[in-house]
Design a protein around this motif. Structure first.
Motif, PDB file in Angstrom:
ATOM      1  N   THR A  61      64.303  10.998   6.342  1.00 19.48           N
ATOM      2  CA  THR A  61      63.267  10.313   7.138  1.00 19.48           C
ATOM      3  C   THR A  61      63.723   8.941   7.612  1.00 19.48           C
ATOM      4  O   THR A  61      63.078   8.322   8.434  1.00 19.48           O
ATOM      5  CB  THR A  61      61.988  10.169   6.308  1.00 19.48           C
ATOM      6  N   GLU A  62      64.816   8.431   7.073  1.00 19.73           N
ATOM      7  CA  GLU A  62      65.343   7.156   7.515  1.00 19.73           C
ATOM      8  C   GLU A  62      66.534   7.380   8.431  1.00 19.73           C
ATOM      9  O   GLU A  62      67.024   8.499   8.567  1.00 19.73           O
ATOM     10  CB  GLU A  62      65.742   6.309   6.307  1.00 19.73           C
ATOM     11  N   CYS A  63      67.056   6.374   9.031  1.00 17.61           N
ATOM     12  CA  CYS A  63      68.209   6.478   9.923  1.00 17.61           C
ATOM     13  C   CYS A  63      69.392   6.988   9.141  1.00 17.61           C
ATOM     14  O   CYS A  63      69.854   6.356   8.188  1.00 17.61           O
ATOM     15  CB  CYS A  63      68.519   5.094  10.526  1.00 17.61           C
ATOM     16  N   ASP A  94      72.998   9.674   9.849  1.00 18.60           N
ATOM     17  CA  ASP A  94      73.774  10.450  10.826  1.00 18.60           C
ATOM     18  C   ASP A  94      74.611  11.525  10.155  1.00 18.60           C
ATOM     19  O   ASP A  94      75.073  11.363   9.016  1.00 18.60           O
ATOM     20  CB  ASP A  94      74.705   9.521  11.621  1.00 18.60           C
ATOM     21  N   SER A 121      71.937  11.850  14.742  1.00 18.78           N
ATOM     22  CA  SER A 121      70.968  11.416  13.738  1.00 18.78           C
ATOM     23  C   SER A 121      70.380  12.615  13.020  1.00 18.78           C
ATOM     24  O   SER A 121      70.117  13.671  13.622  1.00 18.78           O
ATOM     25  CB  SER A 121      69.842  10.619  14.414  1.00 18.78           C
ATOM     26  N   TYR A 134      67.594  12.226  11.450  1.00 20.36           N
ATOM     27  CA  TYR A 134      66.193  11.866  11.278  1.00 20.36           C
ATOM     28  C   TYR A 134      65.286  13.074  11.552  1.00 20.36           C
ATOM     29  O   TYR A 134      65.359  13.692  12.617  1.00 20.36           O
ATOM     30  CB  TYR A 134      65.833  10.706  12.221  1.00 20.36           C
ATOM     31  N   GLY A 135      64.476  13.430  10.565  1.00 19.34           N
ATOM     32  CA  GLY A 135      63.528  14.532  10.709  1.00 19.34           C
ATOM     33  C   GLY A 135      64.169  15.903  10.716  1.00 19.34           C
ATOM     34  O   GLY A 135      63.496  16.908  10.983  1.00 19.34           O
TER      35      GLY A 135
END
Length: 294
Positions: free
Chosen positions: A17-19, A21, A28, A30-31
């Motif tokens: 959920t955070e940045c 890679d 990324s 993310y998600g």
């Protein structure tokens, strides 16, 4: 059979959920789902492209979401791990590897195992069996044709299509001594077409063994030469010894008297009378010359 190993300790997926890679494509995470490896996190496409194993059967990648099975450094999709012959799934079945082929136990036994000649069932790999003359038996199926007991590792005797333990064969087929009625298992002699133990074939008179010796018979009973001569042979009128006729012996008979050839001599001059004329004089026999002197 062989135990199958499922892939253990595979990297687990997660959600960031955070940045964060992908270590490969740098996109990324993310998600997104990702897989954490020792050297960093990977997105699912990168993980499948760089770390997924190739199925030994279909040659395609085994994705992260597939159940992976492996055996001896070979990897398979769960649905590709099947019997080479009948196509049965081997994921939860015992199996055998024959060369490069994976076989379920039924197919392996059908193709590579022999069948018991007695019960006609498969002799399973690793089970105790007996082989003879190109045929195979379960150990408990190889039994004596007479007593029906398993022969196992004991000696046996084949007779056409039957097999006998030694005691049963001797009892059923071996000849029996004419005298003691016991089985002859080796050696022996034949007299009047009947079998005898050597130690049982003896002179009826003195009980001396007759095997390998000269003998004769009287009333179907065997006798050594000495006993036969003493009991049944004619006696020489000169030396009173038996005239047996054995050893090339010849004899002369006159009326109720008998002589060995070498005993048939003139009572006065001792000249042999064999083949010559002679004159009886009471108990004596004389040549013509001696009789003319009387």
């Amino acid at each position: 059979s062989t135990d199958l190993l499922a892939g253990e300790g595979r990297p687990q997926t997660g959600t960031m959920t955070e940045c964060f890679d992908c270590d490969n494509c740098k996109e990324s995470l993310y998600g997104r789902k990702y897989i954490q490896m020792d050297n960093g996190p990977y997105c699912i496409p990168c993980y499948d492209a760089h770390f997924a194993n190739t199925c030994d059967e279909c040659k395609e990648l085994i994705g992260h979401d597939c159940r992976e099975l492996y055996y001896e450094d070979r990897h398979y999709h769960e649905h590709c791990f099947r019997c080479f012959r009948c196509d049965r799934s081997l994921a939860d079945e015992p199996f055998t590897c024959q060369g490069e082929e994976l076989l379920c136990n039924d197919c392996y036994c059908s193709e590579f195992s022999s069948k018991c000649i007695a019960c006609e069932k498969t002799v399973m790999p690793g089970s105790r069996k007996l082989e003879y003359n190109g045929q195979t038996w379960h150990e408990h199926c190889f039994i004596c044709s007479s007593c029906q007991q398993p022969i196992g590792s004991r000696s046996f005797i084949p007779d056409k299509k039957d097999y006998y333990c030694v005691p049963c064969y001797e009892s059923k087929f071996a000849p029996r001594c004419t005298r003691c009625k016991k089985t002859l298992t080796k050696g022996g002699v034949t007299y009047r077409d009947e079998p005898w133990h050597k130690e049982c074939f003896v002179c009826t008179g003195c009980k001396t063994p007759l095997a390998g010796q000269q003998f004769t018979s009287q009333d179907d009973n065997p006798y050594c030469i000495k006993c036969f001569g003493n009991l049944y042979a004619k006696k020489c009128s000169a030396c009173t010894k038996p005239i047996t006729g054995f050893g090339g012996g010849k004899y002369v008979s006159f009326e109720d008297r008998h002589w060995h050839h070498n005993c048939f001599n003139c009572a006065r001059c001792n000249t042999s009378l064999v083949g010559k004329g002679f004159i009886p004089d009471n108990d004596e026999i004389l040549c013509r010359d001696c009789s003319s002197d009387l």
